[in-house]
Design a protein around this motif. Structure first.
Motif, PDB file in Angstrom:
ATOM      1  N   SER A  50       0.756  -1.302   0.093  1.00 20.14           N
ATOM      2  CA  SER A  50      -0.075   0.139   0.012  1.00 20.14           C
ATOM      3  C   SER A  50       0.788   1.291   0.137  1.00 20.14           C
ATOM      4  O   SER A  50       0.416   2.291  -0.543  1.00 20.14           O
ATOM      5  N   PRO A  51       2.149   1.392   0.737  1.00 22.43           N
ATOM      6  CA  PRO A  51       2.736   2.558   0.352  1.00 22.43           C
ATOM      7  C   PRO A  51       3.042   2.985  -0.908  1.00 22.43           C
ATOM      8  O   PRO A  51       2.954   4.224  -1.376  1.00 22.43           O
ATOM      9  N   ALA A  62       8.912   5.981   7.808  1.00 15.30           N
ATOM     10  CA  ALA A  62       8.484   4.946   8.921  1.00 15.30           C
ATOM     11  C   ALA A  62       7.398   4.322   8.735  1.00 15.30           C
ATOM     12  O   ALA A  62       7.172   2.810   8.860  1.00 15.30           O
ATOM     13  N   LEU A  63       6.320   4.743   8.245  1.00 11.74           N
ATOM     14  CA  LEU A  63       5.005   3.902   7.975  1.00 11.74           C
ATOM     15  C   LEU A  63       5.304   3.090   6.585  1.00 11.74           C
ATOM     16  O   LEU A  63       4.379   2.087   6.660  1.00 11.74           O
ATOM     17  N   LEU A  68       5.034  -2.569   5.276  1.00  7.14           N
ATOM     18  CA  LEU A  68       5.561  -3.772   4.897  1.00  7.14           C
ATOM     19  C   LEU A  68       5.680  -4.824   5.634  1.00  7.14           C
ATOM     20  O   LEU A  68       5.331  -5.974   5.467  1.00  7.14           O
ATOM     21  N   ILE A  69       6.144  -4.503   7.015  1.00  3.57           N
ATOM     22  CA  ILE A  69       6.537  -5.609   7.780  1.00  3.57           C
ATOM     23  C   ILE A  69       5.172  -6.074   8.311  1.00  3.57           C
ATOM     24  O   ILE A  69       5.044  -7.586   8.660  1.00  3.57           O
ATOM     25  N   GLY A 110       3.980   6.988  12.242  1.00  2.00           N
ATOM     26  CA  GLY A 110       4.163   8.082  11.251  1.00  2.00           C
ATOM     27  C   GLY A 110       4.229   9.467  11.807  1.00  2.00           C
ATOM     28  O   GLY A 110       4.112   9.539  13.159  1.00  2.00           O
ATOM     29  N   GLU A 111       4.672  10.487  11.238  1.00  5.65           N
ATOM     30  CA  GLU A 111       4.679  11.885  11.408  1.00  5.65           C
ATOM     31  C   GLU A 111       3.523  12.776  10.949  1.00  5.65           C
ATOM     32  O   GLU A 111       3.562  12.998   9.618  1.00  5.65           O
ATOM     33  N   SER A 112       2.641  13.004  11.600  1.00  8.04           N
ATOM     34  CA  SER A 112       1.578  13.739  11.164  1.00  8.04           C
ATOM     35  C   SER A 112       0.829  13.328   9.845  1.00  8.04           C
ATOM     36  O   SER A 112       1.191  14.012   8.697  1.00  8.04           O
ATOM     37  N   PRO A 113       0.300  12.103   9.808  1.00  4.23           N
ATOM     38  CA  PRO A 113      -0.182  11.805   8.621  1.00  4.23           C
ATOM     39  C   PRO A 113      -1.200  12.367   7.993  1.00  4.23           C
ATOM     40  O   PRO A 113      -2.041  12.828   8.694  1.00  4.23           O
TER      41      PRO A 113
END
Length: 146
Positions: A50-51, A62-63, A68-69, A110-113
């Motif tokens: 999806s990313p 980071a997301l 993925l993991i 995440g950072e402010s998604p």
């Protein structure tokens, strides 16, 4: 000419009838949620890729690693559900936990998604919780009673 047609008879006189019944019961045992195995695997596959589908590889690195993991973990759970259902359906609650984690992960990992990233993970998480509950309920119904 010889008669080679199949004669219909009673199989109860077959010497391996009891063994065949036991094998058939073992084969069908625990497969009440076999229709869930495929969607669980597809959900894991989508979560893993999806990313790149939604193009947030640069905005949320980071997301990307996280999805993925977690996607690979969901796929492995699905393969476990398929290969050894009698052992793995006891872990259906873990799949629910993964779903809840996916819902809250954009704000923790995440950072402010943005809305698209958050909505993607919420949908994946909600589907994981629903499929996990389906597996859990069905496994509880088919569990042997003491």
């Amino acid at each position: 000419m010889a008669n080679v047609s199949h004669t219909r008879g009673d199989i109860t006189s077959h010497p391996d009838a009891s063994e065949m019944r036991e094998r058939y019961a073992r084969m069908l045992g625990g497969r009440d949620v076999a229709l869930v195995d495929g969607p669980v695997f597809l959900l894991g596959l989508y979560c893993a890729v999806s990313p790149w589908i939604l193009h947030y590889t640069t905005s949320q690195p980071a997301l990307v690693t996280h999805n993925l993991i977690v996607g690979i973990a969901i796929g492995l759970l699905a393969l476990g559900f398929t290969q050894t259902p009698e052992r793995m359906y006891g872990l259906s609650w873990a799949f629910c936990a993964v779903g809840i984690w996916m819902i809250i992960a954009p704000w923790i990992v995440g950072e402010s998604p943005d809305a698209g990233v958050a909505l993607n993970n919420i949908i994946i998480g909600a589907l994981a919780v629903i499929l996990g509950l389906m597996c859990t309920v069905t496994a509880a119904k088919s569990a042997p009673r003491p």
